[in-house]
Design a protein around this motif. Structure first.
Motif, PDB file in Angstrom:
ATOM      1  N   PRO A  57     -55.884  34.683 -47.607  1.00  0.00           N
ATOM      2  CA  PRO A  57     -57.324  34.438 -47.819  1.00  0.00           C
ATOM      3  C   PRO A  57     -57.589  33.279 -48.780  1.00  0.00           C
ATOM      4  O   PRO A  57     -58.696  32.726 -48.768  1.00  0.00           O
ATOM      5  CB  PRO A  57     -57.830  35.766 -48.410  1.00  0.00           C
ATOM      6  CG  PRO A  57     -56.635  36.435 -48.977  1.00  0.00           C
ATOM      7  CD  PRO A  57     -55.457  35.982 -48.155  1.00  0.00           C
ATOM      8  N   THR A  58     -56.605  32.904 -49.580  1.00  0.00           N
ATOM      9  CA  THR A  58     -56.856  31.856 -50.574  1.00  0.00           C
ATOM     10  C   THR A  58     -56.067  30.574 -50.294  1.00  0.00           C
ATOM     11  O   THR A  58     -56.113  29.640 -51.096  1.00  0.00           O
ATOM     12  CB  THR A  58     -56.487  32.367 -51.990  1.00  0.00           C
ATOM     13  OG1 THR A  58     -55.091  32.741 -51.980  1.00  0.00           O
ATOM     14  CG2 THR A  58     -57.337  33.563 -52.396  1.00  0.00           C
ATOM     15  N   GLY A  59     -55.343  30.535 -49.202  1.00  0.00           N
ATOM     16  CA  GLY A  59     -54.570  29.325 -48.875  1.00  0.00           C
ATOM     17  C   GLY A  59     -53.452  29.074 -49.872  1.00  0.00           C
ATOM     18  O   GLY A  59     -53.088  27.921 -50.131  1.00  0.00           O
ATOM     19  N   ALA A  60     -52.893  30.147 -50.425  1.00  0.00           N
ATOM     20  CA  ALA A  60     -51.878  29.996 -51.475  1.00  0.00           C
ATOM     21  C   ALA A  60     -50.484  29.739 -50.914  1.00  0.00           C
ATOM     22  O   ALA A  60     -49.608  29.261 -51.632  1.00  0.00           O
ATOM     23  CB  ALA A  60     -51.847  31.270 -52.329  1.00  0.00           C
ATOM     24  N   LEU A  61     -50.280  30.090 -49.644  1.00  0.00           N
ATOM     25  CA  LEU A  61     -48.912  30.128 -49.123  1.00  0.00           C
ATOM     26  C   LEU A  61     -48.645  28.941 -48.206  1.00  0.00           C
ATOM     27  O   LEU A  61     -49.472  28.564 -47.381  1.00  0.00           O
ATOM     28  CB  LEU A  61     -48.750  31.441 -48.355  1.00  0.00           C
ATOM     29  CG  LEU A  61     -47.372  31.815 -47.844  1.00  0.00           C
ATOM     30  CD1 LEU A  61     -47.212  33.345 -47.840  1.00  0.00           C
ATOM     31  CD2 LEU A  61     -47.145  31.265 -46.436  1.00  0.00           C
ATOM     32  N   SER A  62     -47.474  28.342 -48.378  1.00  0.00           N
ATOM     33  CA  SER A  62     -47.036  27.330 -47.416  1.00  0.00           C
ATOM     34  C   SER A  62     -45.634  27.692 -46.946  1.00  0.00           C
ATOM     35  O   SER A  62     -44.871  28.349 -47.660  1.00  0.00           O
ATOM     36  CB  SER A  62     -47.095  25.932 -48.018  1.00  0.00           C
ATOM     37  OG  SER A  62     -46.169  25.820 -49.066  1.00  0.00           O
ATOM     38  N   ILE A  63     -45.318  27.277 -45.721  1.00  0.00           N
ATOM     39  CA  ILE A  63     -44.011  27.589 -45.135  1.00  0.00           C
ATOM     40  C   ILE A  63     -43.646  26.482 -44.154  1.00  0.00           C
ATOM     41  O   ILE A  63     -44.520  25.900 -43.521  1.00  0.00           O
ATOM     42  CB  ILE A  63     -44.031  28.990 -44.440  1.00  0.00           C
ATOM     43  CG1 ILE A  63     -42.621  29.424 -44.039  1.00  0.00           C
ATOM     44  CG2 ILE A  63     -44.993  29.044 -43.266  1.00  0.00           C
ATOM     45  CD1 ILE A  63     -42.475  30.922 -43.759  1.00  0.00           C
ATOM     46  N   MET A  64     -42.361  26.191 -44.088  1.00  0.00           N
ATOM     47  CA  MET A  64     -41.856  25.151 -43.190  1.00  0.00           C
ATOM     48  C   MET A  64     -42.601  23.829 -43.394  1.00  0.00           C
ATOM     49  O   MET A  64     -42.876  23.096 -42.430  1.00  0.00           O
ATOM     50  CB  MET A  64     -42.020  25.594 -41.723  1.00  0.00           C
ATOM     51  CG  MET A  64     -41.206  26.809 -41.355  1.00  0.00           C
ATOM     52  SD  MET A  64     -41.855  27.712 -39.932  1.00  0.00           S
ATOM     53  CE  MET A  64     -42.017  26.447 -38.727  1.00  0.00           C
ATOM     54  N   GLY A  65     -42.971  23.542 -44.633  1.00  0.00           N
ATOM     55  CA  GLY A  65     -43.662  22.284 -44.917  1.00  0.00           C
ATOM     56  C   GLY A  65     -45.119  22.280 -44.491  1.00  0.00           C
ATOM     57  O   GLY A  65     -45.775  21.240 -44.552  1.00  0.00           O
ATOM     58  N   ARG A  66     -45.633  23.445 -44.052  1.00  0.00           N
ATOM     59  CA  ARG A  66     -47.053  23.508 -43.646  1.00  0.00           C
ATOM     60  C   ARG A  66     -47.849  24.244 -44.717  1.00  0.00           C
ATOM     61  O   ARG A  66     -47.514  25.396 -45.046  1.00  0.00           O
ATOM     62  CB  ARG A  66     -47.224  24.283 -42.346  1.00  0.00           C
ATOM     63  CG  ARG A  66     -47.049  23.479 -41.091  1.00  0.00           C
ATOM     64  CD  ARG A  66     -45.646  23.522 -40.632  1.00  0.00           C
ATOM     65  NE  ARG A  66     -45.511  23.167 -39.229  1.00  0.00           N
ATOM     66  CZ  ARG A  66     -44.349  22.866 -38.668  1.00  0.00           C
ATOM     67  NH1 ARG A  66     -43.238  22.847 -39.397  1.00  0.00           N
ATOM     68  NH2 ARG A  66     -44.291  22.572 -37.402  1.00  0.00           N
ATOM     69  N   SER A  67     -48.901  23.587 -45.216  1.00  0.00           N
ATOM     70  CA  SER A  67     -49.779  24.268 -46.176  1.00  0.00           C
ATOM     71  C   SER A  67     -51.140  24.484 -45.526  1.00  0.00           C
ATOM     72  O   SER A  67     -51.444  23.914 -44.473  1.00  0.00           O
ATOM     73  CB  SER A  67     -49.933  23.424 -47.443  1.00  0.00           C
ATOM     74  OG  SER A  67     -50.674  22.274 -47.133  1.00  0.00           O
ATOM     75  N   ALA A  68     -51.968  25.287 -46.190  1.00  0.00           N
ATOM     76  CA  ALA A  68     -53.278  25.645 -45.626  1.00  0.00           C
ATOM     77  C   ALA A  68     -54.119  24.400 -45.309  1.00  0.00           C
ATOM     78  O   ALA A  68     -54.892  24.405 -44.351  1.00  0.00           O
ATOM     79  CB  ALA A  68     -54.025  26.554 -46.599  1.00  0.00           C
ATOM     80  N   ASP A  69     -53.942  23.341 -46.097  1.00  0.00           N
ATOM     81  CA  ASP A  69     -54.751  22.130 -45.891  1.00  0.00           C
ATOM     82  C   ASP A  69     -54.601  21.548 -44.486  1.00  0.00           C
ATOM     83  O   ASP A  69     -55.518  20.923 -43.956  1.00  0.00           O
ATOM     84  CB  ASP A  69     -54.351  21.027 -46.889  1.00  0.00           C
ATOM     85  CG  ASP A  69     -54.623  21.460 -48.309  1.00  0.00           C
ATOM     86  OD1 ASP A  69     -55.425  22.394 -48.476  1.00  0.00           O
ATOM     87  OD2 ASP A  69     -54.015  20.867 -49.228  1.00  0.00           O
ATOM     88  N   GLY A  70     -53.422  21.740 -43.896  1.00  0.00           N
ATOM     89  CA  GLY A  70     -53.170  21.153 -42.576  1.00  0.00           C
ATOM     90  C   GLY A  70     -53.642  22.012 -41.417  1.00  0.00           C
ATOM     91  O   GLY A  70     -53.542  21.597 -40.264  1.00  0.00           O
ATOM     92  N   SER A  71     -54.146  23.211 -41.724  1.00  0.00           N
ATOM     93  CA  SER A  71     -54.559  24.130 -40.645  1.00  0.00           C
ATOM     94  C   SER A  71     -56.024  23.935 -40.281  1.00  0.00           C
ATOM     95  O   SER A  71     -56.824  23.495 -41.110  1.00  0.00           O
ATOM     96  CB  SER A  71     -54.395  25.596 -41.097  1.00  0.00           C
ATOM     97  OG  SER A  71     -53.042  25.919 -41.231  1.00  0.00           O
TER      98      SER A  71
END
Ligand SMILES: Cc1cc2nc3c(=O)[nH]c(=O)nc-3n(C[C@H](O)[C@H](O)[C@H](O)COP(=O)(O)O)c2cc1C
Length: 273
Positions: A57-71
């Protein structure tokens, strides 16, 4: 490859939604910090669906070089009634304008394909497109000429085209229907859901294309033909080990259907007790 799980401790609220939604129990909440981390052997179990990234809900998690900003942010819609109307009014198009689809629209259609679901999140789909109208014209000519040759000498397998035989002989393009473009959806032969993944992908493709005002046509006849003439497959650039799944023609159309059809009701059953 490291899957590179990162959590911004300033943003993470320790809600545990990422953990609860993880299909393979690959992550767990750290007992003291309440932030997600790999569970034992979790990195090996992770099947890279990125649900953890999507649900945070807060965009805190990134994985495989993908962060919430790119979604893409989830917005409400489309209105269910609009989606249902698209489904009801989608038609098979067998009449196309000769000019090609503009590049921006082609790019939109191609980009969308990255989001189609695949069994076991395999995602090794491959799509061979014919973008260029001249390339399509040459392909159509070569393909139909060879098919006609096989039909005329009753080559094994050509009997399948029985009901189209006369039309093909008279130069009627019953395979491509004059479409300026086509796409062949393919999977590796060893993909867990090789039979169905390309069909799902093209189902999404069809609805998105029709929402953009294009005509589309599922093309089983192309699949039958390519089985007789596998020499045409290399033109689609399929990687080694891939097999053709299904084909779809598409392009601008002059047709304008004003209303839905009225198909017979489907057979339904609700299991009791
Ligand atoms: C899997 C599949 C394969 C098809 N193959 C062809 C084909 O090779 N040529 C064709 O003209 N239509 C093909 N169609 C279109 C159907 O004939 C079409 O859905 C039917 O005529 C009803 O029209 P509608 O799609 O507008 O409802 C195919 C449809 C599906 C779902």
């Amino acid at each position: 490859m490291s899957l590179d799980l990162h959590v911004d401790p300033d943003k993470c609220v320790g809600c545990g939604m990422c953990v609860a939604d993880c299909n393979t129990r690959a992550i767990e909440l750290d007992g003291s910090s309440r932030t997600p981390r790999w569970a034992e052997n979790g990195e090996a179990r992770c099947f890279r669906c990125q649900h953890c990234l999507a649900i945070c809900p807060t965009g805190a998690l990134s994985i495989m070089g993908r962060s919430a900003d790119g979604s893409a942010a989830r917005v409400r819609g489309p209105e269910p009634s609009e989606l249902l109307n698209l489904i009801k009014c989608r038609r098979s198009c067998r009449s196309y304008r000769r000019e090609g689809v503009d590049k921006a629209t082609l790019d939109k259609l191609k980009d969308m394909l990255a989001w189609v679901p695949t069994g076991v999140n395999d995602h090794r789909l491959f799509f061979g497109f014919i973008d260029d109208v001249e390339v399509m014209e040459k392909f159509r000519k070569d393909f139909l000429a060879r098919l006609l040759e096989l039909i005329q000498r009753n080559a094994p397998g050509a009997e399948r085209f029985g009901r189209y035989r006369e039309r093909l002989i008279h130069g009627d393009d019953v395979i491509f229907r004059g479409a300026p473009h086509m796409v062949l959806a393919c999977t590796p032969a060893d993909a867990p859901c090789a039979d169905i993944d390309p069909v799902i992908a093209l189902s999404y493709f069809e609805l998105y294309a029709q929402s953009l005002g294009l005509g589309t046509l599922w093309c089983g006849l192309f699949l039958w033909s390519i089985q007789l003439m596998p020499e045409f497959l290399p033109r689609f650039g399929m990687p080694e080990g891939y097999v053709p799944g299904y084909a779809m023609m598409f392009g601008n159309t002059g047709l304008n259907y004003r209303r839905s059809t009225q198909p017979p009701p489907v057979l339904l059953y609700s299991m009791q007790g």
